[in-house]
Scaffold this motif. Structure first.
Motif, PDB file in Angstrom:
ATOM      1  N   GLY A  79       1.016  -0.969  -0.196  1.00 11.20           N
ATOM      2  CA  GLY A  79       0.136   0.032  -0.086  1.00 11.20           C
ATOM      3  C   GLY A  79       0.909   1.150  -0.065  1.00 11.20           C
ATOM      4  N   ILE A  80       0.482   2.377  -0.702  1.00 12.32           N
ATOM      5  CA  ILE A  80       1.328   3.120  -0.893  1.00 12.32           C
ATOM      6  C   ILE A  80       0.423   4.614  -0.803  1.00 12.32           C
ATOM      7  N   VAL A  81       0.797   5.516   0.058  1.00  7.35           N
ATOM      8  CA  VAL A  81       0.325   6.738   0.349  1.00  7.35           C
ATOM      9  C   VAL A  81       1.120   7.868  -0.491  1.00  7.35           C
ATOM     10  N   GLY A  82       0.316   8.412  -1.514  1.00  9.38           N
ATOM     11  CA  GLY A  82       1.142   9.337  -2.303  1.00  9.38           C
ATOM     12  C   GLY A  82       0.855  10.619  -1.918  1.00  9.38           C
ATOM     13  N   ILE A  83       1.441  11.528  -1.263  1.00 12.48           N
ATOM     14  CA  ILE A  83       1.211  12.792  -0.898  1.00 12.48           C
ATOM     15  C   ILE A  83       2.339  13.804  -1.247  1.00 12.48           C
ATOM     16  N   LYS A  84       1.921  15.186  -1.178  1.00 12.16           N
ATOM     17  CA  LYS A  84       3.028  16.219  -1.739  1.00 12.16           C
ATOM     18  C   LYS A  84       3.708  16.486  -0.549  1.00 12.16           C
ATOM     19  N   LYS A  85       5.035  16.448  -0.830  1.00 10.48           N
ATOM     20  CA  LYS A  85       6.269  16.703   0.129  1.00 10.48           C
ATOM     21  C   LYS A  85       5.930  18.174   0.996  1.00 10.48           C
ATOM     22  N   LYS A  86       5.063  19.003   0.398  1.00  6.60           N
ATOM     23  CA  LYS A  86       4.990  20.391   1.086  1.00  6.60           C
ATOM     24  C   LYS A  86       4.111  20.226   2.275  1.00  6.60           C
ATOM     25  N   HIS A  87       3.267  19.170   2.411  1.00  9.13           N
ATOM     26  CA  HIS A  87       2.417  18.924   3.730  1.00  9.13           C
ATOM     27  C   HIS A  87       3.482  18.094   4.797  1.00  9.13           C
ATOM     28  N   GLU A  88       4.462  18.849   4.888  1.00 12.65           N
ATOM     29  CA  GLU A  88       5.571  18.364   6.045  1.00 12.65           C
ATOM     30  C   GLU A  88       4.869  18.460   7.427  1.00 12.65           C
ATOM     31  N   LYS A  89       3.720  18.935   7.484  1.00  5.32           N
ATOM     32  CA  LYS A  89       3.139  18.853   8.807  1.00  5.32           C
ATOM     33  C   LYS A  89       2.398  17.609   9.100  1.00  5.32           C
ATOM     34  N   ILE A  90       2.045  16.992   8.107  1.00  2.27           N
ATOM     35  CA  ILE A  90       1.136  15.863   8.335  1.00  2.27           C
ATOM     36  C   ILE A  90       1.811  14.635   8.067  1.00  2.27           C
ATOM     37  N   ILE A  91       3.099  14.700   7.168  1.00  6.82           N
ATOM     38  CA  ILE A  91       3.854  13.351   6.885  1.00  6.82           C
ATOM     39  C   ILE A  91       4.216  12.534   8.005  1.00  6.82           C
ATOM     40  N   ASN A 103       3.411  -3.578   5.437  1.00  2.00           N
ATOM     41  CA  ASN A 103       3.433  -3.242   4.011  1.00  2.00           C
ATOM     42  C   ASN A 103       3.007  -2.062   3.240  1.00  2.00           C
ATOM     43  N   ILE A 104       3.097  -0.823   4.073  1.00  2.73           N
ATOM     44  CA  ILE A 104       2.513   0.355   3.694  1.00  2.73           C
ATOM     45  C   ILE A 104       3.426   1.434   3.950  1.00  2.73           C
ATOM     46  N   SER A 105       3.714   2.243   2.858  1.00  7.22           N
ATOM     47  CA  SER A 105       4.641   3.189   2.742  1.00  7.22           C
ATOM     48  C   SER A 105       4.159   4.489   2.270  1.00  7.22           C
ATOM     49  N   VAL A 106       5.005   5.755   2.710  1.00  9.35           N
ATOM     50  CA  VAL A 106       4.358   6.855   2.461  1.00  9.35           C
ATOM     51  C   VAL A 106       5.412   7.384   1.115  1.00  9.35           C
ATOM     52  N   LEU A 107       4.765   7.910   0.003  1.00  7.50           N
ATOM     53  CA  LEU A 107       5.375   8.248  -1.059  1.00  7.50           C
ATOM     54  C   LEU A 107       5.494   9.977  -1.132  1.00  7.50           C
ATOM     55  N   GLU A 108       6.527  10.642  -1.101  1.00  3.27           N
ATOM     56  CA  GLU A 108       6.556  12.078  -1.016  1.00  3.27           C
ATOM     57  C   GLU A 108       6.809  12.582  -2.548  1.00  3.27           C
ATOM     58  N   MET A 109       5.852  13.488  -3.086  1.00  5.22           N
ATOM     59  CA  MET A 109       5.882  13.967  -4.380  1.00  5.22           C
ATOM     60  C   MET A 109       6.061  15.282  -4.295  1.00  5.22           C
ATOM     61  N   GLY A 110       6.364  15.705  -5.580  1.00  6.53           N
ATOM     62  CA  GLY A 110       6.570  17.220  -5.745  1.00  6.53           C
ATOM     63  C   GLY A 110       5.218  17.859  -5.877  1.00  6.53           C
ATOM     64  N   ASP A 111       5.174  19.200  -5.896  1.00  2.00           N
ATOM     65  CA  ASP A 111       4.061  20.034  -5.846  1.00  2.00           C
ATOM     66  C   ASP A 111       3.892  20.565  -7.305  1.00  2.00           C
ATOM     67  N   TYR A 112       3.523  19.759  -8.172  1.00  4.01           N
ATOM     68  CA  TYR A 112       3.223  20.114  -9.625  1.00  4.01           C
ATOM     69  C   TYR A 112       1.793  19.472  -9.865  1.00  4.01           C
ATOM     70  N   TYR A 113       1.309  20.077 -10.972  1.00  2.54           N
ATOM     71  CA  TYR A 113      -0.025  19.731 -11.577  1.00  2.54           C
ATOM     72  C   TYR A 113      -0.008  18.873 -12.858  1.00  2.54           C
ATOM     73  N   PRO A 114      -0.476  17.764 -12.948  1.00  5.07           N
ATOM     74  CA  PRO A 114      -1.337  17.256 -12.096  1.00  5.07           C
ATOM     75  C   PRO A 114      -0.924  15.890 -11.404  1.00  5.07           C
ATOM     76  N   ALA A 115      -0.323  16.185 -10.294  1.00  2.00           N
ATOM     77  CA  ALA A 115       0.371  15.018  -9.476  1.00  2.00           C
ATOM     78  C   ALA A 115      -0.660  13.913  -9.205  1.00  2.00           C
ATOM     79  N   GLY A 116      -2.070  14.433  -8.988  1.00  2.00           N
ATOM     80  CA  GLY A 116      -2.995  13.452  -8.444  1.00  2.00           C
ATOM     81  C   GLY A 116      -3.836  12.833  -9.631  1.00  2.00           C
ATOM     82  N   ASP A 117      -3.327  13.060 -10.951  1.00  4.80           N
ATOM     83  CA  ASP A 117      -3.878  12.583 -12.303  1.00  4.80           C
ATOM     84  C   ASP A 117      -3.711  10.800 -12.007  1.00  4.80           C
ATOM     85  N   GLU A 118      -4.592  10.001 -11.680  1.00  7.49           N
ATOM     86  CA  GLU A 118      -4.406   8.640 -11.582  1.00  7.49           C
ATOM     87  C   GLU A 118      -3.307   7.864 -12.207  1.00  7.49           C
TER      88      GLU A 118
END
Ligand code: SF4
Ligand code: SF4
Length: 447
Positions: A79-91, A103-118
């Motif tokens: 399981g992978i949680v894909g979240i933008k790196k800028k949310h450093e308060k939550i990560i 088996n769950i990890s957190v993926l830190e992504m850049g703050d670009y559009y559209p990072a959330g495109d499936e």
């Protein structure tokens, strides 16, 4: 289907869980597939919307619970949680919870559009490319939105509330949980009212959302939030332009520079989307009334990047693609039976990483800097006097009312349903009260 998967799928359908990222696809269908990876789409790349961040900040355990249920149902080993790196308060908190689960990890992504495109998320998380015209399951992935997993964790408890952000031209922009079926006007009142004269709003975020002027429309299960702006704001004006207008302007102003294609996130993933060629068809068509038969728009995911960022002339390549898709549908042409379906394996563009569009730049380009507020979490419980529950809140067949006028209903009662063999799921009363109005589009309940 395993017993675990069948039970989870039944619970999701009974609870009426649908994709809460805006699309409203019935979640029980995804739970019936088989996948190696279950991905949480926490990128929330629509500028100004904050509800996924707030759910992860205030209810992270439930989201992880939902993810574990989904992993068990589809047989995912990761399981992978894909979240933008800028949310450093939550990560850090998310990483802590991930460590306590299997088996769950957190993926830190850049703050670009559209990072959330499936499909972009699938590539970032796994390095796999969804085949053109395909879905993530074809490369062993299932993708779910944050709120969808929150609701999945609570199923079979019915979905009667939804998380929304109200941002832009309101006194106190906020993110909160409201009963399904209240009006957007009530949501704005919860934010202290309008700060702009003659307001309109974009339902679902500035990029992919739809311009609306009727604030009495109801909030639905898949609602993510609205951005309130003056009707004269350039973004509202541009998004509201009609096909004859954008076709007339596009025909005369498109210089075929192809920037729209060069920045297109699906083109950069190796899919054959070429909006500039669709625009070219517009040039060759006899006039705005002519159909567009270019197949180069068929794989467009309608992210709006080309129309709202890439095109230096301010034209509408996205709308040209959408129009072309519609015109081709009339001829019964989709990607699968198009000439572009060559079976060739897509290859990522070598400079993809350098063409990612930073959200801060995008917000500036959209003219939204002054409307981009924090929209903090507000946990006040709102008790409306009445709600309007739409029969169609999901992709698939609409529900049929299951109650009669004058009937008393409890919160969570099924007020609309559909046969099990049809795609869709039931809708529920979001408050206890008396049913005052029933028709094939909605059920109105008074507290
Ligand atoms: S970016 Fe604009 S001007 Fe350039 S080809 Fe695309 S639509 Fe035409
Ligand atoms: S809207 Fe434009 S940029 Fe987005 S996928 Fe479609 S063609 Fe590409």
């Amino acid at each position: 289907m395993s017993e675990t998967s069948a039970e989870f799928s039944r619970n999701l359908r009974a609870a009426g869980v649908v994709g809460a990222g805006g699309a409203g696809f019935p979640s029980y269908v995804k739970a019936q597939g088989k996948a190696e990876f279950a991905l949480v789409n926490a990128a929330e790349c629509e500028p100004l919307l904050k509800k996924d961040q707030k759910i992860l900040e205030y209810f992270p355990e439930q989201v992880f619970d939902g993810l574990e249920l989904l992993m068990a149902a589809v047989g995912a080993s990761m399981g992978i949680v894909g979240i933008k790196k800028k949310h450093e308060k939550i990560i850090p908190r998310l990483k802590e919870i991930a460590k306590s689960r299997k088996n769950i990890s957190v993926l830190e992504m850049g703050d670009y559009y559209p990072a959330g495109d499936e499909q972009c998320l699938v590539y970032e998380a796994t390095g796999r490319i969804v085949p053109p015209g395909g879905i993530p399951l074809e490369v062993g992935c299932v993708v779910a939105n944050v709120e969808t997993l929150y609701n999945a964790a609570l199923a079979p408890r019915p979905v009667t509330e939804t998380f929304i952000t109200v941002n832009g031209g309101v006194k106190k922009p906020a993110t909160f949980r409201v009963p399904v079926g209240i009006t957007w006007r009530e949501a704005v009142e919860l934010c202290g009212g309008f700060t702009v004269k003659d307001p309109a709003y974009i339902d679902g975020g500035p990029m992919m959302g739809k311009v609306q002027t009727d604030f009495d429309l109801p909030v639905v299960k898949a609602s993510a939030g609205i951005i309130v702006l003056p009707k004269t704001h350039p973004l509202i004006v541009k998004k509201a332009q009609s096909r004859p207008v954008f076709t007339r302007v596009g025909r005369s102003a498109c210089d075929q520079c192809s920037f729209c294609t060069e920045f297109c996130p699906r083109y950069l993933l190796g899919h054959n989307v070429q909006p500039h060629r669709v625009m070219r068809t517009m040039l060759f068509a006899g006039g705005p009334e002519h159909k567009l038969h270019s197949q180069y728009g068929l794989l467009c995911c309608e992210c709006s990047l080309c129309s709202l960022y890439s095109c230096p002339e301010g034209l509408h390549p996205r709308e040209a693609c959408v129009s072309a898709k519609g015109d081709l549908r009339e001829q019964k042409v989709g990607f699968k039976n198009s000439q572009l379906n060559t079976g060739k394996k897509p290859e990522v563009h070598p400079v993809r990483d350098f063409r990612k569009v930073p959200v801060s730049k995008l917000v500036r380009r959209l003219g939204l800097d002054e409307y981009n507020k924090a929209a903090p979490w507000n946990d006040a419980v709102y008790k409306p006097g009445k709600v309007k529950i739409l029969m169609s809140q999901h992709i698939g067949a609409p529900c049929v009312p299951a109650v009669k006028e004058g009937q008393r209903v409890e919160k969570g009662a099924v007020v609309g349903d559909l046969p099990a063999d049809k795609l869709g799921c039931p809708v529920h009363a979001s408050i206890a009260g008396t049913v005052r109005k029933v028709n094939d589009r909605y059920v109105e309940i008074y507290a």
